[in-house]
Design a protein around this motif. Structure first.
Motif, PDB file in Angstrom:
ATOM      1  N   TYR A 276       0.862  -1.184   0.000  1.00  0.00           N
ATOM      2  CA  TYR A 276       0.000   0.000   0.000  1.00  0.00           C
ATOM      3  C   TYR A 276       0.896   1.232   0.000  1.00  0.00           C
ATOM      4  CZ  TYR A 276      -3.940   3.052   0.971  1.00  0.00           C
ATOM      5  OH  TYR A 276      -4.914   4.022   0.880  1.00  0.00           O
ATOM      6  N   SER A 277       0.688   2.098  -0.973  1.00  0.00           N
ATOM      7  CA  SER A 277       1.512   3.296  -1.117  1.00  0.00           C
ATOM      8  C   SER A 277       0.832   4.483  -0.453  1.00  0.00           C
ATOM      9  CB  SER A 277       1.767   3.592  -2.595  1.00  0.00           C
ATOM     10  OG  SER A 277       0.536   3.858  -3.260  1.00  0.00           O
ATOM     11  N   SER A 278       1.643   5.452  -0.099  1.00  0.00           N
ATOM     12  CA  SER A 278       1.124   6.632   0.581  1.00  0.00           C
ATOM     13  C   SER A 278       0.786   7.703  -0.447  1.00  0.00           C
ATOM     14  CB  SER A 278       2.160   7.136   1.592  1.00  0.00           C
ATOM     15  OG  SER A 278       3.342   7.535   0.922  1.00  0.00           O
ATOM     16  N   ILE A 279       0.713   8.923   0.044  1.00  0.00           N
ATOM     17  CA  ILE A 279       0.383  10.048  -0.804  1.00  0.00           C
ATOM     18  C   ILE A 279       1.364  10.137  -1.962  1.00  0.00           C
ATOM     19  CG2 ILE A 279       1.787  11.678   0.533  1.00  0.00           C
ATOM     20  CD1 ILE A 279      -0.445  13.723   0.177  1.00  0.00           C
ATOM     21  N   PRO A 280       1.021  10.412  -3.188  1.00  0.00           N
ATOM     22  CA  PRO A 280      -0.312  10.853  -3.608  1.00  0.00           C
ATOM     23  C   PRO A 280      -1.200   9.763  -4.195  1.00  0.00           C
ATOM     24  CG  PRO A 280       1.250  11.301  -5.347  1.00  0.00           C
ATOM     25  CD  PRO A 280       2.031  10.623  -4.249  1.00  0.00           C
ATOM     26  N   GLU A 281      -0.698   8.510  -4.332  1.00  0.00           N
ATOM     27  CA  GLU A 281      -1.480   7.506  -5.059  1.00  0.00           C
ATOM     28  C   GLU A 281      -2.506   6.815  -4.174  1.00  0.00           C
ATOM     29  OE1 GLU A 281       1.841   7.173  -4.773  1.00  0.00           O
ATOM     30  OE2 GLU A 281       2.590   7.953  -6.669  1.00  0.00           O
ATOM     31  N   PHE A 282      -2.062   6.381  -2.977  1.00  0.00           N
ATOM     32  CA  PHE A 282      -2.894   5.575  -2.079  1.00  0.00           C
ATOM     33  C   PHE A 282      -3.412   4.348  -2.834  1.00  0.00           C
ATOM     34  CE2 PHE A 282      -3.270   9.912  -0.455  1.00  0.00           C
ATOM     35  CZ  PHE A 282      -2.862   9.722   0.851  1.00  0.00           C
ATOM     36  N   VAL A 283      -2.481   3.534  -3.317  1.00  0.00           N
ATOM     37  CA  VAL A 283      -2.818   2.389  -4.159  1.00  0.00           C
ATOM     38  C   VAL A 283      -2.546   1.107  -3.387  1.00  0.00           C
ATOM     39  CG1 VAL A 283      -2.257   1.139  -6.280  1.00  0.00           C
ATOM     40  CG2 VAL A 283      -2.372   3.622  -6.291  1.00  0.00           C
ATOM     41  N   LEU A 284      -3.537   0.217  -3.390  1.00  0.00           N
ATOM     42  CA  LEU A 284      -3.381  -1.130  -2.852  1.00  0.00           C
ATOM     43  C   LEU A 284      -3.053  -2.069  -4.010  1.00  0.00           C
ATOM     44  CD1 LEU A 284      -3.669  -3.223  -0.545  1.00  0.00           C
ATOM     45  CD2 LEU A 284      -6.102  -3.352  -1.107  1.00  0.00           C
ATOM     46  N   SER A 285      -1.921  -2.776  -3.905  1.00  0.00           N
ATOM     47  CA  SER A 285      -1.454  -3.631  -5.001  1.00  0.00           C
ATOM     48  C   SER A 285      -1.179  -5.031  -4.472  1.00  0.00           C
ATOM     49  CB  SER A 285      -0.173  -3.066  -5.638  1.00  0.00           C
ATOM     50  OG  SER A 285      -0.363  -1.729  -6.058  1.00  0.00           O
ATOM     51  N   VAL A 286      -1.371  -6.010  -5.320  1.00  0.00           N
ATOM     52  CA  VAL A 286      -1.074  -7.412  -5.013  1.00  0.00           C
ATOM     53  C   VAL A 286      -0.104  -7.912  -6.077  1.00  0.00           C
ATOM     54  CG1 VAL A 286      -2.006  -9.718  -4.655  1.00  0.00           C
ATOM     55  CG2 VAL A 286      -3.349  -7.723  -3.972  1.00  0.00           C
ATOM     56  N   TRP A 287       1.002  -8.516  -5.607  1.00  0.00           N
ATOM     57  CA  TRP A 287       2.084  -8.947  -6.491  1.00  0.00           C
ATOM     58  C   TRP A 287       2.289 -10.466  -6.376  1.00  0.00           C
ATOM     59  CZ3 TRP A 287       4.897  -4.755  -8.785  1.00  0.00           C
ATOM     60  CH2 TRP A 287       4.634  -3.501  -8.228  1.00  0.00           C
ATOM     61  N   ASN A 288       2.797 -11.028  -7.431  1.00  0.00           N
ATOM     62  CA  ASN A 288       3.377 -12.363  -7.416  1.00  0.00           C
ATOM     63  C   ASN A 288       4.883 -12.169  -7.423  1.00  0.00           C
ATOM     64  OD1 ASN A 288       4.486 -14.906  -8.064  1.00  0.00           O
ATOM     65  ND2 ASN A 288       2.609 -15.513  -9.138  1.00  0.00           N
ATOM     66  N   TRP A 289       5.490 -12.323  -6.224  1.00  0.00           N
ATOM     67  CA  TRP A 289       6.897 -11.967  -6.123  1.00  0.00           C
ATOM     68  C   TRP A 289       7.819 -13.012  -6.763  1.00  0.00           C
ATOM     69  CZ3 TRP A 289       9.572 -15.597  -3.367  1.00  0.00           C
ATOM     70  CH2 TRP A 289       8.873 -16.349  -2.424  1.00  0.00           C
TER      71      TRP A 289
END
Length: 1607
Positions: free
Chosen positions: A147-160
């Motif tokens: 989860y990224s902070s300002i300014p995107e506020f994006v929740l992402s799911v990865w296959n590492w």
């Protein structure tokens, strides 16, 4: 121990790994740099970020630029460095033994590393610009969420594993606090912020992944769960006949778009609970702890919330619990802490296991919750007296980790139920400084900002001991000549610690220097002096030796602020040089002051200091140098060489303090050389003990080591980062092998050592260290003996120096500066009243000076006091004498004042105060005048009608008029426009009426009378229909619209303008302005003068005089009578005037009272008009709300249609994918079956008995292997979810299990080895094919489930679209009702209405019609009644005539018989017919004439009737022609509207076809078609009834003509 980051470089990097980016400040080094490098020896520190297990024995946590791995058994630490800066978000996967962390640079990257190899597996590069705040691993599968902070506020799911971003979703403005996967199902995520909780579902469609949000409705602050209200779509549409339909609050607020869908009024918003901790259970539930003390249970599938309640305890247990709670509260009170609430603790950490739930919070108590249903039983497991921030179970669930905010980590073993064991005792506060303990190669000491002192083993960074002085520290240094440590504080104190025993440091002494905070502490290399730098240019010199009890030798006050201070020892001359860098205000330069300290200061101190303790200028030999650049740090080498760190540009300046490099005017030293530093932000310099290396550090966190002679870069290390504030301090060890680097705000203390370096450099550093030890060995032994013998310093509870308030410290510099000024002047004007224990060292010196001066000048003081007393008596005597002398000789009071200057100063001060007060008053008066002008302009000047009032003379009655403002130009233009429009509409209406009216030629008088009566009735009812009595009080209602005609919005707006233009009716136009004039006449003012002889005696009067006197008396008598008569006349006139005035005032009062009554009525009329305006405004507002609601619904409809199109596209794409995948799946099944058939063919040559055995082995499968993490039954989550992603891992484990079955020992007898190997290969292929089919089946099931969910979503969207269409239809109906169903205001007569019951009648089905209709109906009823009575009278009279006719008939029959007899006689006579007629008729001529006249009248009547019918037909023809023209115009308008409607219908048809809303439009069309058929049927019935009516009317005419043929 080698740094993991450096050790990793030796291993081969992955093929896809990019080269490491150069650290900030990288530049090309000299050739010597290739042979020197630094590496991390160890790192210490603690951050309040995530803490986690990486395996059963190792925990890891981030700290600054590093990640530390702590073995809980060996207590050894391993370090992994983030090469790109500070570590941001962090997470560890204990199952896969991998960890993830992000850096904090621009466009941050997520790194995946393995443990214990510490190899980089992947770099996940997303679209984040600034920072990641959260990372979380899934329990099973290669997934990580970020989860990224300002300014995107994006929740992402990865296959590492594959370095693939599966899906992401944006949440603008949402700041998260925690993020976790469901251990039982990796496709569920729990996302928590401070006030909400959301469950995200990861939906998968083969290789596609989607995030679906499911917000959870949390209980309110009282723990009650209320159902969610949909304010955009209310449940029902209630309608009020007056207030209109019930619309959503968003429409009332005027909101459209997305804001309308999410808007919620403030009174609807109830503050919910605030989640503080959560954990998943084995049943996919979520336990949530709240700030309000509640524990919630959330179902992840349904998102339902339940509040868990504590199970009631038995009576005896409750009593025991109350006693224990009472004891705990009392103990806590004695300790001075806040009592803990054990019934509803605030939980900050949770951990789930098979036995139940472990939780902890700010109370520092570990609780165990045994949950059954919605109740739980709670017990206390441990109390560590520190707030617990997180609880973590080890992978085998044997150890529970308790992490506190204060940096302490404990372990607890639930199976043993023992006490907690301290694992790590780090400090959560940032490190302030660090230094090496003498001799500098074994131990080092550090101190934190909170005042915690730690002793570290230099070899591996083991913490040997810790001591907390419980005060905010500002500086620290280690003494070279003893094992003592000095710690400076913010309060101006210096604590001295004995560290001769590294395992048990202790405080042995404390010195309270001043009220100024101690900024830095410096020892010289010989360990003789301790230099303490304080604020405001104060530098204190102390004896560093414990044998001298750390005596304060003196202090120096510099003119400017001290930026930096460094110390250099000159062993040859036995001097210590102190280099001070000063800040020069408003000049882009730097000032360097250098003074020397000799050993004589310690032996003969009184010789070099004054009475106040300040060092004499001659003793320190102060020198000052002005440099050409502003510097932030400076160090001095031998031969007058100075290096300075420049602040205005990124370079290091080299100065040679000789006259050759100095300008003549001004005397400024120029830099000899400038070396680019390639660093940014403020920095500082540090010199190594052998003066060979120069360290440069700045805010970027990169440490550079330079050669002091060549200024080439020897080495560099990115030990800290700019995000953590850079580097706070750097210190070299005496032997040059180690460097301690302390971060500013990242909480990391890094020990660096040389990885490679030239041997000559090592030898030179070792030689310097050995030579220094040779000098210090003997003094160190002696001083350590004294240091050990010193008693431990004890805090005095009666002393207040330890708890001085912060305000005193803030005010201290001001007070002390005042003291210094008085010292320079030599006049001490302030005294210290504090005790010696509370006093600073400076205060004690000043007090001593004051005491000595008081003793020295005691006699002079007494003499002065006696002289002052005598002088006072003399002045008082002179003032007393001054009071007794004449005024001209008196002196003024101020002339007795001996201190003229003080008097003048006081007068000047008073005048200044007066001037200030006068100015304030003038400004206040000016503000009041301005306010007065504003009020006057707004309330008086702007009024075109000024406010006036009339008061009664003898009554408490007052009548005021209505002040009115003038119209603005804009209002006048609007009014003129509306009036013009109204005139046009009125003229158009008149023309239409004129065209439709047809006047008949003849009008019956009766009809004229009825019309006159109707006109009178309309006039009487006009006020009722108008809705006010304004026409009766001067209001013009002719320009207003009729209440029945206000259908459109424009008409209502115009009506409001016209009503507002009807200015308030004025009841008082003219005030009484006459003046009563009363004429007054002169009263007889003359007096008759007495004769001049009146003064003589009467007996001497003469006769003439007596006669004159008699006449005088007579005249006086007459005058008095006239005066009396005039007085009486005036009294009568006064009475008449009083009566007239009383009558006039009484009449005036009556008039004013009538005027007041009229004003009341006028106000009633005004309120009636205002009520009209209010109703119109409300109607406009309701219309606007309906329009807003319609726009909002259209926007929502467009969104839903887009979603429907998107969903339909997804459904179609998914169907195509499923069809294609089904083919692949079927092919895989066919191939799997073919393998079995191929097995039979391949082994057909094998004997039958061996073939059967081989076939059984071919079908045999090993037991389902489990991963290593599931061997322990203590894991509450079991094997998690059986995902299709586990195919590779399951196949790998299966193949490992097959290795045992493939061994030759399982080979049947009689089978050769090559055949067995061929068989094993075939069996493996078969098993791989079976696993592939299973995996494809799972994938196909997921795809079909995804398709079903999308189809359900599509149906839901269709239902929502249908609801929206219904809502739009309802809105159209309501808008039509609003236009037709007008709110009309009536005036009803007041009176009493009696009802049979108390219930108010229901008028919902009542209609409003004109009064004339009822009156016409009543008149027609009365006419019909009169006709009926007349017919009944006629029938009665007719029946009487019948009886009379019967009697006459009998008479006539008898006469007939007689006449027949006569006729028989006449028959016999020969007479013709004419003759017979002539004979039988009495008046033959008159009969003939009468017959002729009757025929002529009949012809005339028929002619008139014919003409009348012709006129009626002509009139009907004209009416039909007019109707035809109107119909033609209407048809033309309808044709135009039809064209527009056809265009809109075609557009809607295209939209509906694109949005696939055909079924909705078809449904509406069918409903409309049914209504049209119904209307057509009704029209047919009406037409048939009209035809029947015409037939009946024709029949009536026929019967009428038959009955009355003459008419």
């Amino acid at each position: 121990m080698e740094a993991a980051g450096e050790a990793r470089s030796a291993a081969p990097a992955p093929a896809d790994e990019e080269p490491r980016a150069k650290a900030p400040g990288d530049r090309r080094c000299s050739s010597s740099a290739e042979e020197a490098a630094l590496e991390v020896s160890w790192v210490q520190g603690f951050s309040k970020k995530n803490f986690g297990f990486i395996n059963n024995q190792t925990v890891c946590y981030p700290c600054g630029n590093y990640i530390l791995f702590l073995n809980i058994e060996t207590k050894k630490t391993t370090v992994l460095q983030c090469q790109t800066g500070q570590v941001g978000a962090f997470a560890a996967n204990r199952n896969s033994q991998v960890l993830a962390f992000s850096d904090r640079k621009l466009n941050p990257v997520i790194y995946i590393y393995t443990f214990p190899e510490l190899n980089k597996l992947a770099e996940l590069k997303g679209n984040a610009q600034l920072d990641y705040t959260l990372l979380a691993f899934s329990f099973t599968g290669p997934y990580v969420a970020s989860y990224s902070s300002i300014p995107e506020f994006v929740l992402s799911v990865w296959n590492w594993q594959e370095n693939i971003l599966l899906c992401s979703e944006t949440q603008p403005g949402v700041t998260a606090t925690s993020l976790t996967f469901n251990p039982m199902n990796w496709q569920q995520l729990c996302f928590v912020n401070e006030s909400s909780l959301t469950i995200w579902h990861i939906e998968r469609n083969n290789d596609e992944h989607h995030l679906k949000q499911n917000p959870v409705k949390l209980p309110d602050g009282q723990g009650s769960v209320s159902p969610r209200k949909d304010l955009f779509f209310p449940v029902s549409h209630s309608e009020d006949p007056y207030y209109g339909p019930d619309l959503p609050v968003s429409a009332i607020a005027g909101l459209v778009g997305d804001e309308a869908e999410t808007f919620m009024p403030r009174n609807y918003i109830k503050p919910s609970v605030h989640p503080t901790a959560h954990c998943w259970t084995a049943t996919s539930e979520i336990y949530v702890g709240c700030k309000e003390g509640y524990v919630l249970a959330i179902d992840a599938e349904t998102c339902s919330v339940s509040v868990l309640q504590q199970k009631p305890l038995p009576e005896y247990m409750r009593k025991i619990s109350d006693v224990v709670s009472y004891v705990r509260r009392e103990v806590q009170k004695k300790k001075g802490g806040k009592p803990k609430d054990l019934q509803k603790p605030v939980l900050f950490a949770m951990a789930f296991c098979n036995e139940g739930l472990y939780a902890a919070g700010s109370e520092g108590i570990l609780f165990f919750y045994h949950v059954k249903g919605l109740q739980y039983e709670m017990k206390i497991c441990a109390d560590i007296l520190q707030p617990i921030s997180s609880l973590i179970f080890s992978p085998d669930y044997t150890i529970l980790l308790l992490v506190t905010d204060q940096g302490t980590v404990y372990t607890y073993k639930p199976a043993q139920s023992g006490e907690v064991v301290k694992l790590l005792d780090a400090c959560s506060s940032c490190f302030l400084a660090a230094d090496f303990l003498t001799p500098g190669n074994k131990y080092c000491v550090s101190v934190t900002i909170s005042g915690e002192v730690q002793v570290w083993l230099l070899e591996d960074g083991t913490c040997l001991s810790k001591l907390n002085i419980d005060i905010e520290a500002t500086a620290m240094a280690c003494c070279p000549s003893s094992n003592s440590v000095a710690v400076g504080t913010k309060r101006g104190q210096i604590y001295f610690l004995d560290v001769t025993k590294v395992e048990a440091p202790r405080v042995v002494h404390r010195i309270f220097l001043s009220k100024f905070p101690v900024l830095s502490l410096h020892y010289d290399q010989s360990g003789q002096f301790l230099i303490a730098r304080a604020t405001e240019g104060h530098i204190f010199i102390l004896d560093a030796r414990p044998s001298k009890l750390f005596q304060v030798l003196g202090y120096v006050v510099l003119a400017d602020e001290v930026l930096d201070l460094s110390v250099a020892s000159d062993f040859k001359n036995d001097l210590v040089e102190v280099v001070v860098l000063l800040k020069v205000a408003e000049v882009q330069r730097a000032t360097l002051e250098i003074f020397c300290l000799s050993s004589a200061l310690t032996t003969d101190n009184d010789k070099y200091v004054n009475a106040q303790g300040m060092l004499n200028a001659s003793a320190i030999k102060k020198e000052q140098y002005d440099l050409d650049y502003p510097l932030s740090s400076a160090v001095r080498l031998k031969d007058n060489i100075v290096y300075g760190y420049c602040t205005c540009a990124p370079f290091i300046c080299k100065y040679h303090l000789s006259e050759e490099n100095m300008l003549e005017d001004p005397s400024v030293f120029l830099s000899e050389k400038r070396t680019p530093s390639n660093q940014f932000g403020p920095g500082f310099l540090c010199l190594s003990p052998n003066s060979r290396w120069l360290a440069s550090a700045a805010k970027d966190g990169v440490l550079f080591i330079y050669h002091t002679f060549t200024m080439d870069i020897l080495a560099q290390k990115h030990s800290h980062s700019y995000q953590g504030g850079g580097i706070r301090s750097v210190v070299f060890s005496l032997d040059g092998k180690f460097i301690l680097v302390n971060g500013e705000n990242d909480g990391a203390l890094v020990c660096l050592k040389w990885k490679k370096i030239k041997k000559t450099e090592v030898k030179e550093a070792a030689f310097h260290w050995q030579s220094l030890l040779a000098i210090l060995n003997k003094p160190t032994l002696n001083e350590n003996i004294v240091l050990k013998s010193m008693a431990e310093w004890q805090f005095d509870p009666e002393s207040t120096s330890e708890s001085l308030p912060e305000e005193k410290f803030k005010e201290a510099p001001v007070k002390s500066s005042n003291v210094e000024v008085t010292e320079e002047d030599g006049n001490i004007t302030s005294l210290y009243s504090a005790s010696t224990n509370d006093m600073t060292w400076i205060g004690q010196k000043i007090k001593k000076v004051i005491r000595e001066e008081t003793q020295r000048f005691a006699n002079q003081k007494k003499e002065l006091q006696m002289g002052i007393k005598k002088l006072r008596k003399t002045i008082q005597k002179m003032m007393l004498e001054n009071e007794q002398v004449p005024d001209i000789e008196k002196l003024e009071q101020h002339e007795f004042n001996l201190d003229i200057e003080e008097q003048e100063r006081a007068q000047a001060e008073a005048e200044r105060e007066v001037a200030r007060a006068r100015k304030e008053i003038e400004m206040e008066n000016l503000a009041n005048r301005y306010l007065q002008d504003v009020i006057k302009h707004e309330c008086w000047d702007a009024m075109c009608v000024k406010g006036r009032a009339v008061k009664c003379f003898r009554m408490a009655c007052e009548v005021k008029n209505y002040p009115l403002k003038g119209h603005s130009e804009e209002e006048l233009e609007t009014l003129e426009k509306v009036l013009r429009l109204k005139k046009i509409e009125t003229a158009d209406l008149k023309v239409q009426k004129k065209n439709l009216e047809t006047e008949s030629e003849t009008v019956l008088p009766k009809e004229e009378g009825e019309k006159a009566e109707e006109a009178m009735a309309d006039d009487s009812a006009s006020d009722c229909l108008i809705g006010s009595l304004s026409s009766q009080y001067g209001g013009d209602t002719s320009i207003l619209y009729h209440q029945w005609d206000l259908h459109t919005r424009e008409q209502k707006v115009n009506q409001i303008v016209l009503l507002k233009d009807n200015e308030r009716l004025r009841a008082l136009n003219d005030m009484m302005g006459g003046v009563l004039e009363i004429k007054k006449e002169d009263i007889l003012k003359m007096d008759i003068p007495p004769p001049p002889f009146i003064s003589k005696p009467e007996h001497v009067w003469s006769d003439e005089e007596k006669k004159i006197f008699r006449e005088h008396e007579k005249k006086v008598k007459q005058l008095n009578e006239e005066k009396e008569n005039y007085r009486r006349a005036l009294e009568n006139e006064l009475k008449k005037l009083e009566a007239s005035i009383q009558e006039t005032t009484q009449n005036f009062d009556e008039t004013v009272c009538k005027l007041s009554e009229r004003k009341v009525k006028i106000e009633m009329v005004i309120y009636q008009e205002e009520l009209k305006i209010v109703n119109l405004i409300y109607a406009l507002l309701l219309d606007e709300e309906l329009d807003t609601r319609e726009v909002g619904l259209h926007n929502f409809l467009m969104k839903k249609e887009k979603d429907k199109v998107k969903t339909a596209r997804t459904i179609q794409t998914t169907k195509n994918k499923i069809e294609a995948y089904i083919d692949t799946y079927e092919n895989a099944i066919v191939e799997e079956k073919n393998l079995e058939c191929g097995f039979t063919k391949e082994f057909a040559d094998v004997p039958a008995n061996l073939f059967d055995e081989l076939f059984q082995l071919y079908k045999h499968r090993p037991k389902t292997p489990m991963t290593e993490i599931l061997h322990d039954t203590a894991n509450p989550y079991g094997d998690g979810s059986g995902s299709a992603e586990d195919y590779k891992d399951a196949l790998t484990l299966l193949m490992k299990a097959m290795d045992k079955l493939d061994s030759p020992e399982h080979m049947p007898n009689g089978l050769d080895l090559p055949m067995w190997e061929h068989f094993c290969l075939a069996r493996r292929n078969k098993m791989e094919s079976e696993e592939l089919v299973k995996w494809m089946a799972l994938t196909l099931a997921e795809m079909q489930a995804f398709l079903q969910r999308r189809m359900d979503d599509n149906e839901k969207i269709k239902s929502e679209i249908e609801d929206i269409f219904q809502e739009l239809t309802w809105l159209q109906e309501e808008k039509m009702k609003l236009q037709l169903n007008l709110t009309v205001q009536f005036l009803l007569k007041q009176g009493q209405v009696e009802l049979e019951s108390t219930e108010i009648p229901d008028y919902s089905d009542a209609i409003l019609i004109n009064k004339s209709v009822i009156e016409e109906l009543n008149c027609s009823i009365m006419a019909q009644g009169q006709k009926k009575i007349a017919s009944m009278v006629e029938c009665k009279e007719f029946s009487k005539g019948i009886f009379q006719l019967e009697w006459e008939h009998k008479k006539m029959r008898m006469q007939i018989d007689d006449l027949k007899q006569k006729a028989r006689d006449i028959v016999t006579l020969p007479i013709s017919k004419d003759r017979q007629l002539f004979l039988t008729v009495l008046n033959y001529d008159s009969r003939i004439a009468h017959h002729i006249s009757v025929m002529e009248e009949t012809l005339g009547i028929m002619d008139k009737l014919h003409k009348k019918n012709v006129k009626n037909r002509q009139k009907r023809i004209k009416e039909l022609e007019k109707c035809i023209s109107l119909k033609e115009e209407a048809n033309y308008e309808l044709s135009l509207e039809l064209k527009e409607m056809l265009v809109s219908v075609s557009e809607r048809r295209h939209i509906f076809e694109a949005a696939d809303t055909r079924h909705v439009s078809e449904k509406i069309a069918k409903q409309r078609y049914r209504e049209i058929l119904k209307q057509k049927h009704l029209r047919g019935l009406v037409k048939e009834q009209e035809e029947q009516f015409e037939i009946l009317q024709a029949e009536v005419e026929r019967l009428k003509s038959r009955t009355f043929p003459i008419l």
